[in-house]
Design a protein around this motif. Structure first.
Motif, PDB file in Angstrom:
ATOM      1  N   GLY A 118      42.102  32.864  41.816  1.00  0.00           N
ATOM      2  CA  GLY A 118      42.460  32.916  40.406  1.00  0.00           C
ATOM      3  C   GLY A 118      41.244  33.057  39.521  1.00  0.00           C
ATOM      4  N   LEU A 119      40.178  32.358  39.886  1.00  0.00           N
ATOM      5  CA  LEU A 119      38.943  32.447  39.107  1.00  0.00           C
ATOM      6  C   LEU A 119      38.393  33.869  39.092  1.00  0.00           C
ATOM      7  CD1 LEU A 119      36.481  30.880  37.724  1.00  0.00           C
ATOM      8  CD2 LEU A 119      35.420  31.133  39.970  1.00  0.00           C
ATOM      9  N   ILE A 120      38.319  34.500  40.256  1.00  0.00           N
ATOM     10  CA  ILE A 120      37.758  35.856  40.335  1.00  0.00           C
ATOM     11  C   ILE A 120      38.552  36.816  39.464  1.00  0.00           C
ATOM     12  CG2 ILE A 120      37.341  37.825  41.868  1.00  0.00           C
ATOM     13  CD1 ILE A 120      36.836  35.751  44.112  1.00  0.00           C
ATOM     14  N   ALA A 121      39.886  36.798  39.616  1.00  0.00           N
ATOM     15  CA  ALA A 121      40.720  37.697  38.819  1.00  0.00           C
ATOM     16  C   ALA A 121      40.672  37.341  37.347  1.00  0.00           C
ATOM     17  CB  ALA A 121      42.162  37.652  39.332  1.00  0.00           C
ATOM     18  N   GLY A 122      40.672  36.040  37.039  1.00  0.00           N
ATOM     19  CA  GLY A 122      40.697  35.614  35.644  1.00  0.00           C
ATOM     20  C   GLY A 122      39.431  35.964  34.891  1.00  0.00           C
ATOM     21  N   ILE A 123      38.265  35.706  35.484  1.00  0.00           N
ATOM     22  CA  ILE A 123      37.008  36.018  34.804  1.00  0.00           C
ATOM     23  C   ILE A 123      36.817  37.527  34.705  1.00  0.00           C
ATOM     24  CG2 ILE A 123      34.501  35.770  34.889  1.00  0.00           C
ATOM     25  CD1 ILE A 123      35.989  33.216  34.149  1.00  0.00           C
ATOM     26  N   ALA A 124      37.192  38.272  35.757  1.00  0.00           N
ATOM     27  CA  ALA A 124      37.071  39.738  35.707  1.00  0.00           C
ATOM     28  C   ALA A 124      37.936  40.313  34.587  1.00  0.00           C
ATOM     29  CB  ALA A 124      37.465  40.342  37.050  1.00  0.00           C
ATOM     30  N   THR A 125      39.166  39.813  34.464  1.00  0.00           N
ATOM     31  CA  THR A 125      40.055  40.284  33.399  1.00  0.00           C
ATOM     32  C   THR A 125      39.500  39.927  32.030  1.00  0.00           C
ATOM     33  OG1 THR A 125      41.932  39.939  34.886  1.00  0.00           O
ATOM     34  CG2 THR A 125      42.432  40.260  32.557  1.00  0.00           C
ATOM     35  N   LEU A 126      38.934  38.736  31.930  1.00  0.00           N
ATOM     36  CA  LEU A 126      38.355  38.306  30.657  1.00  0.00           C
ATOM     37  C   LEU A 126      37.196  39.215  30.255  1.00  0.00           C
ATOM     38  CD1 LEU A 126      38.927  36.051  28.647  1.00  0.00           C
ATOM     39  CD2 LEU A 126      37.179  34.683  29.794  1.00  0.00           C
ATOM     40  N   ILE A 127      36.336  39.569  31.206  1.00  0.00           N
ATOM     41  CA  ILE A 127      35.225  40.485  30.922  1.00  0.00           C
ATOM     42  C   ILE A 127      35.767  41.833  30.446  1.00  0.00           C
ATOM     43  CG2 ILE A 127      33.355  41.825  31.994  1.00  0.00           C
ATOM     44  CD1 ILE A 127      32.837  39.315  33.754  1.00  0.00           C
ATOM     45  N   GLU A 128      36.798  42.342  31.119  1.00  0.00           N
ATOM     46  CA  GLU A 128      37.401  43.617  30.712  1.00  0.00           C
ATOM     47  C   GLU A 128      37.883  43.546  29.263  1.00  0.00           C
ATOM     48  OE1 GLU A 128      41.390  46.329  31.593  1.00  0.00           O
ATOM     49  OE2 GLU A 128      41.039  44.485  32.747  1.00  0.00           O
ATOM     50  N   PHE A 129      38.608  42.493  28.928  1.00  0.00           N
ATOM     51  CA  PHE A 129      39.263  42.439  27.634  1.00  0.00           C
ATOM     52  C   PHE A 129      38.349  41.957  26.506  1.00  0.00           C
ATOM     53  CE2 PHE A 129      42.910  43.345  30.041  1.00  0.00           C
ATOM     54  CZ  PHE A 129      43.890  43.776  29.164  1.00  0.00           C
ATOM     55  N   VAL A 133      29.136  34.902  38.280  1.00  0.00           N
ATOM     56  CA  VAL A 133      28.489  33.714  38.848  1.00  0.00           C
ATOM     57  C   VAL A 133      28.494  32.573  37.840  1.00  0.00           C
ATOM     58  CG1 VAL A 133      26.287  32.777  39.660  1.00  0.00           C
ATOM     59  CG2 VAL A 133      27.072  35.006  40.488  1.00  0.00           C
ATOM     60  N   ALA A 134      28.226  32.880  36.565  1.00  0.00           N
ATOM     61  CA  ALA A 134      28.260  31.845  35.532  1.00  0.00           C
ATOM     62  C   ALA A 134      29.651  31.217  35.446  1.00  0.00           C
ATOM     63  CB  ALA A 134      27.851  32.437  34.188  1.00  0.00           C
ATOM     64  N   GLY A 135      30.682  32.057  35.540  1.00  0.00           N
ATOM     65  CA  GLY A 135      32.051  31.541  35.531  1.00  0.00           C
ATOM     66  C   GLY A 135      32.317  30.635  36.723  1.00  0.00           C
ATOM     67  N   LEU A 192      32.959  25.064  39.118  1.00  0.00           N
ATOM     68  CA  LEU A 192      32.625  23.959  40.010  1.00  0.00           C
ATOM     69  C   LEU A 192      32.580  22.619  39.287  1.00  0.00           C
ATOM     70  CD1 LEU A 192      29.811  25.583  42.203  1.00  0.00           C
ATOM     71  CD2 LEU A 192      32.225  25.219  42.806  1.00  0.00           C
ATOM     72  N   THR A 193      32.355  22.664  37.977  1.00  0.00           N
ATOM     73  CA  THR A 193      32.238  21.414  37.205  1.00  0.00           C
ATOM     74  C   THR A 193      33.578  20.915  36.681  1.00  0.00           C
ATOM     75  OG1 THR A 193      31.896  22.470  35.039  1.00  0.00           O
ATOM     76  CG2 THR A 193      29.952  22.195  36.457  1.00  0.00           C
ATOM     77  N   THR A 194      34.646  21.675  36.902  1.00  0.00           N
ATOM     78  CA  THR A 194      35.921  21.345  36.250  1.00  0.00           C
ATOM     79  C   THR A 194      37.007  20.923  37.241  1.00  0.00           C
ATOM     80  OG1 THR A 194      36.606  23.679  36.308  1.00  0.00           O
ATOM     81  CG2 THR A 194      35.445  22.916  34.342  1.00  0.00           C
ATOM     82  N   ARG A 195      36.633  20.552  38.443  1.00  0.00           N
ATOM     83  CA  ARG A 195      37.638  20.198  39.452  1.00  0.00           C
ATOM     84  C   ARG A 195      38.521  19.037  38.992  1.00  0.00           C
ATOM     85  NH1 ARG A 195      37.752  21.177  44.834  1.00  0.00           N
ATOM     86  NH2 ARG A 195      35.556  21.819  44.794  1.00  0.00           N
ATOM     87  N   ALA A 196      37.922  17.992  38.437  1.00  0.00           N
ATOM     88  CA  ALA A 196      38.710  16.820  38.016  1.00  0.00           C
ATOM     89  C   ALA A 196      39.728  17.207  36.949  1.00  0.00           C
ATOM     90  CB  ALA A 196      37.774  15.728  37.496  1.00  0.00           C
ATOM     91  N   ARG A 197      39.307  18.057  35.997  1.00  0.00           N
ATOM     92  CA  ARG A 197      40.223  18.484  34.943  1.00  0.00           C
ATOM     93  C   ARG A 197      41.382  19.284  35.528  1.00  0.00           C
ATOM     94  NH1 ARG A 197      37.661  22.571  31.216  1.00  0.00           N
ATOM     95  NH2 ARG A 197      36.194  20.873  30.871  1.00  0.00           N
ATOM     96  N   ARG A 198      41.089  20.189  36.446  1.00  0.00           N
ATOM     97  CA  ARG A 198      42.157  21.004  37.036  1.00  0.00           C
ATOM     98  C   ARG A 198      43.135  20.135  37.816  1.00  0.00           C
ATOM     99  NH1 ARG A 198      37.810  23.967  38.522  1.00  0.00           N
ATOM    100  NH2 ARG A 198      38.168  23.606  40.740  1.00  0.00           N
TER     101      ARG A 198
END
Length: 453
Positions: free
Chosen positions: A86-97, A428-430, A435-441
């Motif tokens: 989900g991260l890979i697709a989500g960040i890639a889509t965000l960069i596109e848009f 990579v930044a995404g 990695l820092t948001t596991r508890a929130r997820r």
């Protein structure tokens, strides 16, 4: 409580979003491909990309109707491959848009500069952001109705353009210097066709963005297939007609590195002072506005979906009193405006517009690959998933879309190493933030499970 978007959109609204997201690609951006590959070389590239996109949309529609959520590709890849997918697709889509709108905003400035030479295109671009972010924040129904109106006007204007320049079409103009090399079989010609891929993709880039409004669609399993299929057919016809007729209007080389090729092509046929010419400049803005406005809607929903799932700061998932993701809308606008004023940075000798187009295309291609991989995986792991629309010709049609996307990604990395490296740095930044948001997820997942979502 998890924020929810309100379903208010019908088939016509979704068609307007799907076509409107893309239609600026018929007005500008693609002609940079002529400068890379020549008219004939770019025509070959565009035909390849048109086939890939047609197969992709017929396959992508299966995912959109089966999982009608605001995250679109993020939701599909997360269901198929877990959080990292989900991260890979989500960040890639965000960069596109996020990177497509500043390119379009600059083109809006260039079109207005034709009429008012004293206007600075960058300041016009910023004003465009302010106006259309505001319109998106006021409500999705209002935004979608406006999108439909300007999309219909933009399609009509492209048809008018084709009708006006058709009498001046000359095949010899279109084919003159048509290959980047001596002929189609030369190494330079073949290489240039691959190098021109980002600008052929620009003809169709972001049509998938209508999936991000799926959560706001009424009866998405019925309305989305109709919107997508009619949308891709509309865009293929317009792309081919505009490119062929503009290229045959005169010396196409004068159109290959500018942001307003259609007014300049029409000028070759009807002259600079024709009423047709002035009409195209003014009404031609509708095409740019349709895409600009629609992609703002798209990126705001992507920010919203990622934040709601815990991948981005939760404040971006807050809704305004109009039930729109206003903070997400503003966040994308800030990034876009920064990009507009970053033209002092040189990437591979490209203009700022061409560089932003290429960055947006990198995001799109990675998202297409993840979406098609998700389709194949979900067919195996979730055979009982409700599928109101099945990809025709499975597995061949989605395999063509997947194979074409992989070819595009390899070619783009080869010919655009600097922009490719910057794209990877964003990814990579995404991931590092992820990695820092596991508890929130995990907390969000527990809350969703508690309320039965």
């Amino acid at each position: 409580m998890t924020e929810k978007l309100k379903p208010t959109l019908g088939t016509l609204h979704l068609w307007g979003i799907a076509v409107g997201l893309v239609i600026s690609g018929e007005y500008f951006g693609w002609s940079y491909g002529w400068g890379v590959a020549g008219t004939l070389g770019f025509l070959v590239t565009t035909l390849f990309i048109a086939i890939m996109y047609t197969c992709f949309i017929f396959s992508f529609t299966e995912l959109t109707t089966a999982i009608p959520q605001a995250g679109g590709p993020f939701a599909y890849s997360r269901r198929a491959f877990g959080d990292v997918g989900g991260l890979i697709a989500g960040i890639a889509t965000l960069i596109e848009f996020v990177f497509a709108p500043p390119a379009i905003a600059m083109a809006i400035g260039a079109y207005l500069n034709v009429q008012f030479p004293a206007l600075n295109p960058k300041y016009v671009a910023v004003v465009a952001y302010v106006i259309f972010m505001g319109l998106n924040i006021l409500g999705v129904s209002l935004a979608a109705t406006f999108e439909l109106l300007v999309t219909v006007l933009a399609v009509g204007e492209l048809l008018v353009f084709m009708g006006v320049v058709a009498p001046g079409f000359s095949l010899s103009h279109f084919t003159a210097h048509g290959w980047a090399g001596s002929d189609v079989f030369s190494g330079a010609a073949v290489s240039s066709m691959f190098a021109a891929i980002p600008f052929a993709i620009w003809f169709f880039l972001a049509i998938e963005g209508a999936a991000m409004a799926a959560e706001e669609a009424k009866d998405p399993r019925r309305t989305i297939p109709r919107a997508y299929i009619s949308g891709i057919l509309t865009l293929v016809i317009l792309a081919m007609g505009v490119m062929l007729l503009a290229g045959g209007a005169g010396d196409w080389r004068t159109l290959s590195d500018i942001n307003d090729p259609l007014p300049q092509a029409m000028k070759m046929v009807v002259g600079e002072h024709s009423n047709w010419m002035h009409m195209l400049v003014w009404i031609g803005l509708f095409g740019l506005i349709a895409s600009f406005h629609g992609i703002i809607l798209g990126y705001s929903r992507q920010f919203f979906a990622l934040a709601r799932a815990g991948y981005l700061p939760p404040s971006l998932a807050k809704l305004s009193r109009f039930k729109t993701p206003h903070r997400a809308t503003l966040a994308g606008g800030v990034i876009g405006i920064i990009a507009i004023f970053s033209d002092g940075i040189s990437l591979q000798g490209m203009s700022l517009t061409a560089a932003m187009i290429t960055m947006a295309v990198f995001g799109a291609i990675v998202m297409y690959i993840m979406s098609m991989l998700s389709l194949f995986r979900l067919r195996r792991t979730a055979p009982d998933l409700p599928r109101a629309f099945l990809a025709p010709g499975y597995p061949l049609v989605p395999a063509i879309a997947l194979g074409g996307s992989v070819i595009c990604l390899v070619a783009m990395l080869w010919f655009n190493p600097q922009i490719g490296a910057l794209f990877i740095a964003f990814m990579v930044a995404g991931y590092l933030y992820f990695l820092t948001t596991r508890a929130r997820r995990n907390a969000i997942a527990r809350e969703a499970a508690a309320v039965g979502e």
